[in-house]
Design a protein around this motif. Structure first.
Motif, short mmCIF file in Angstrom:
data_model
loop_
_atom_site.label_atom_id
_atom_site.label_comp_id
_atom_site.label_asym_id
_atom_site.label_seq_id
_atom_site.Cartn_x
_atom_site.Cartn_y
_atom_site.Cartn_z
N UNK A 32 0.86 -1.19 0.00
CA UNK A 32 0.00 0.00 0.00
C UNK A 32 0.89 1.24 0.00
N UNK A 33 0.60 2.15 -0.93
CA UNK A 33 1.37 3.40 -0.98
C UNK A 33 0.61 4.54 -0.33
N UNK A 34 -0.59 4.26 0.19
CA UNK A 34 -1.40 5.29 0.82
C UNK A 34 -1.17 5.40 2.31
N UNK A 35 -1.82 6.38 2.90
CA UNK A 35 -1.75 6.59 4.35
C UNK A 35 -2.93 5.97 5.08
N UNK A 36 -3.91 5.49 4.33
CA UNK A 36 -5.12 4.92 4.93
C UNK A 36 -4.90 3.44 5.22
N UNK A 37 -5.92 2.82 5.83
CA UNK A 37 -5.84 1.41 6.23
C UNK A 37 -6.88 0.56 5.49
N UNK A 38 -7.21 0.96 4.26
CA UNK A 38 -8.24 0.23 3.52
C UNK A 38 -7.79 -1.19 3.17
N UNK A 39 -6.52 -1.37 2.85
CA UNK A 39 -6.04 -2.72 2.52
C UNK A 39 -6.18 -3.65 3.72
N UNK A 40 -5.80 -3.16 4.90
CA UNK A 40 -5.93 -3.98 6.12
C UNK A 40 -7.39 -4.29 6.40
N UNK A 41 -8.27 -3.31 6.21
CA UNK A 41 -9.70 -3.52 6.43
C UNK A 41 -10.25 -4.57 5.48
N UNK A 42 -9.81 -4.53 4.23
CA UNK A 42 -10.28 -5.49 3.23
C UNK A 42 -9.81 -6.90 3.57
N UNK A 43 -8.55 -7.05 3.94
CA UNK A 43 -8.05 -8.37 4.32
C UNK A 43 -8.79 -8.91 5.54
N UNK A 44 -9.11 -8.02 6.48
CA UNK A 44 -9.87 -8.45 7.66
C UNK A 44 -11.27 -8.93 7.26
N UNK A 45 -11.90 -8.22 6.34
CA UNK A 45 -13.23 -8.63 5.87
C UNK A 45 -13.18 -9.97 5.14
N UNK A 46 -12.06 -10.22 4.44
CA UNK A 46 -11.91 -11.49 3.73
C UNK A 46 -11.53 -12.63 4.67
#
Length: 552
Positions: free
Chosen positions: A108-122
């Motif tokens: 992830x090159x962003x400052x947000x945590x959307x990738x972590x949230x998506x992996x948690x949802x999966x």
């Protein structure tokens, strides 16, 4: 990108190799983390007359850091951005689909945590890496690597400016080398960058190195000239004028992956399931009768009572499980998970990781006992964040008719949640603390009743209920603090939970210390000096001494 140009990427994905790099367009449709809106929100702290209009996003961030300092901007970002816990409800179908592609490394090159949230949802096991030190932590089979190139916004020192970003390779050479090795061994898909993206330039110049034949770029641009320019540099390019078209192209890639993976007819698939069950059942039954696994069949209290004298037997069983795996057979997950838990408790760290490497890929996700043991082992090894999904899974699939089996899981989950809360409080991340508490209480609301169970004369059950009450009491105390004026209901629950913990273990000082401010400070709205004095008067002498002695 032509159909033929997918082949290298698809081959890598079938073998579960390669790197997925997430650009700004990955957050499309998630208004709470939209970059331009975020920058406008941070702009409020700039002095009057500061140049802003016409600046590119990277220049705006440079201006903010110059005006407010890196720590000031980092603090503002942590309050402006939702955490992974809060973002889980915003994860969309496309985010799920893209991260379902079996890339073992996600960047992830962003400052947000959307990738972590998506992996948690999966429900995808993963560990977060922000630098070289994180690579020292043992990996587990099937666990994906989530690399935050700009560090962790809440608990790290986010890389906000060009100079700090370009210093990544010097500060963390092993991480950069690992990413380049992953690309050479497989492939890379860079999704969601614009043609003029500074983040894209940074990824190539300072992280992945020069583009190679294994690099595929999903470009947000309708210009054939831009696509041609990147193709000339050695990239394979999918270019779309809109994010929606780009998402559709990636969805087609995911569909192709399903098609090229080895597939079985329904009859063959059913036969494989039956064969796996029969072979696995035979292995389990044969091992269950051996003396070296007798300890793994006992109740939870018996497992907790195992001491150093049981080590030879536990290690013998672990060695046999490893030998079974070496011969291509699937070892049962429960004894491996329980071995990991026992070895972690007895301080045999390396052996506990050995057991976890066996348990994680073989554990049945419907086996609450095995999931709970993996979670407790990881927690004892200091991996609280990695423990949480296993403990949550144990609570989700556990037998509702056997609440005692889940009390320990809830106590350990509350411990891991408090570990994160304490770290966020130390970093003064108030919003993040509130969101972690809210997520925990919402998800575990049906199980909070476990704190009211009566253990009777059973010592093991007494300790489990004690820790549930102590830790839930602390969570409620923090919830009351975060809620401020509307927090009285949490404060009342905290007092009840902590008082129950005192009743269960009156010689333990921790619940007294936690409940004291609630009963002696009027700002909580539940102050009751008489009740506090009664608790102190009934406490053992040693506890009274510790409560009344002045602080150093």
């Amino acid at each position: 990108m032509s159909a033929a140009s997918h082949e290298g990427l698809l081959t890598a994905l079938v073998a579960s190799r390669g790197v997925l790099v997430l650009g700004p367009a990955f957050a499309h449709g998630v208004a709470a983390i939209e970059p331009n809106a975020l920058l406008e929100q941070l702009r409020a702290g700039l002095p009057e007359g500061a140049e802003w209009e016409g600046l590119r996003p990277a220049d705006r961030m440079e201006l903010l850091v110059e005006a407010r300092g890196a720590e000031g901007v980092a603090r503002a970002l942590a309050e402006a951005l939702p955490t992974a816990e809060a973002l889980r409800v915003s994860v969309g179908d496309f985010q799920r689909r893209l991260l379902s592609l079996p890339f073992p490394v996600i960047v992830s090159v962003g400052l947000d945590d959307l990738a972590a949230a998506t992996l948690a949802e999966l429900g995808a096991p993963h560990r977060v890496v922000t630098g070289d030190a994180d690579l020292e932590i043992p990996a587990l089979p099937g666990e994906r690597l989530l690399v935050k190139l700009r560090d962790d916004t809440w608990l790290g020192a986010p890389r906000l400016t060009r100079s700090t970003q370009r210093g990544l390779a010097r500060a963390h050479p092993r991480l950069v080398a690992r990413l380049r090795d992953e690309v050479r061994a497989g492939a890379a898909l860079l999704y969601g960058f614009g043609p003029r993206s500074e983040a894209l330039r940074w990824v190539f110049e300072d992280v992945l190195g020069a583009p190679s034949a294994g690099c595929h770029l999903a470009l947000r641009s309708g210009s054939a000239l831009w696509a041609g320019r990147f193709e000339h540099q050695g990239l394979e390019v999918t270019a779309s004028a809109t994010v929606a078209d780009l998402e559709a192209a990636m969805t087609r890639l995911a569909d192709r992956l399903v098609q090229v993976r080895p597939r079985l007819t329904p009859e063959s698939a059913a036969a494989l399931v039956t064969l796996d069950a029969e072979v696995g059942g035979a292995v389990r039954r044969r091992l269950a009768g051996l003396p070296c696994f007798a300890w793994a069949e006992g109740a939870r209290g018996e497992l907790d009572a195992l001491g150093a004298d049981a080590l030879p037997t536990v290690l013998d069983g672990l060695g046999l499980l490893e030998a079974v795996a070496d011969r291509g057979l699937r070892p049962p997950g429960l004894p491996a998970a329980r071995a990991a838990e026992v070895l972690a408790r007895l301080g045999r760290t390396d052996d506990a990781w050995r057991a976890l490497r066996l348990a994680v890929p073989t554990v049945d996700l419907r086996d609450a006992a095995a999931l709970g043991s993996v979670g407790r082992a990881l927690s004892r090894l200091g991996e609280e964040a990695r423990a949480r999904p296993y403990l949550e899974g144990a609570l989700a699939v556990g037998d509702a008719d056997d609440p005692w089996a889940r009390v320990s899981d809830l106590a350990w989950l509350a411990k891991s949640v408090l570990h994160r809360i304490d770290a966020l409080r130390a970093a003064h991340r108030k919003r993040a603390v509130t969101e972690v508490i809210a997520r925990f209480l919402s998800a575990q609301a049906p199980r909070l009743r476990l704190a009211a169970l009566e253990p009777g004369e059973d010592a093991d059950r007494t300790w489990s209920v004690y820790y549930v009450n102590l830790r839930l009491g602390r969570v409620m105390l923090l919830a009351s603090e975060m809620a401020q004026a509307s927090g009285r209901v949490y404060a009342e629950q905290a007092v009840d939970l902590l008082t129950r913990a005192i009743e269960l273990a009156p010689h333990k000082p921790d619940p007294y210390k936690a409940v004291r401010p609630l009963l002696t400070d009027r700002r909580w709205g539940v102050a009751d000096a008489r009740r506090w004095m009664a608790l102190v008067a009934a406490a053992p002498a040693e506890v009274q001494k510790r409560l009344t002695q002045p602080k150093a």
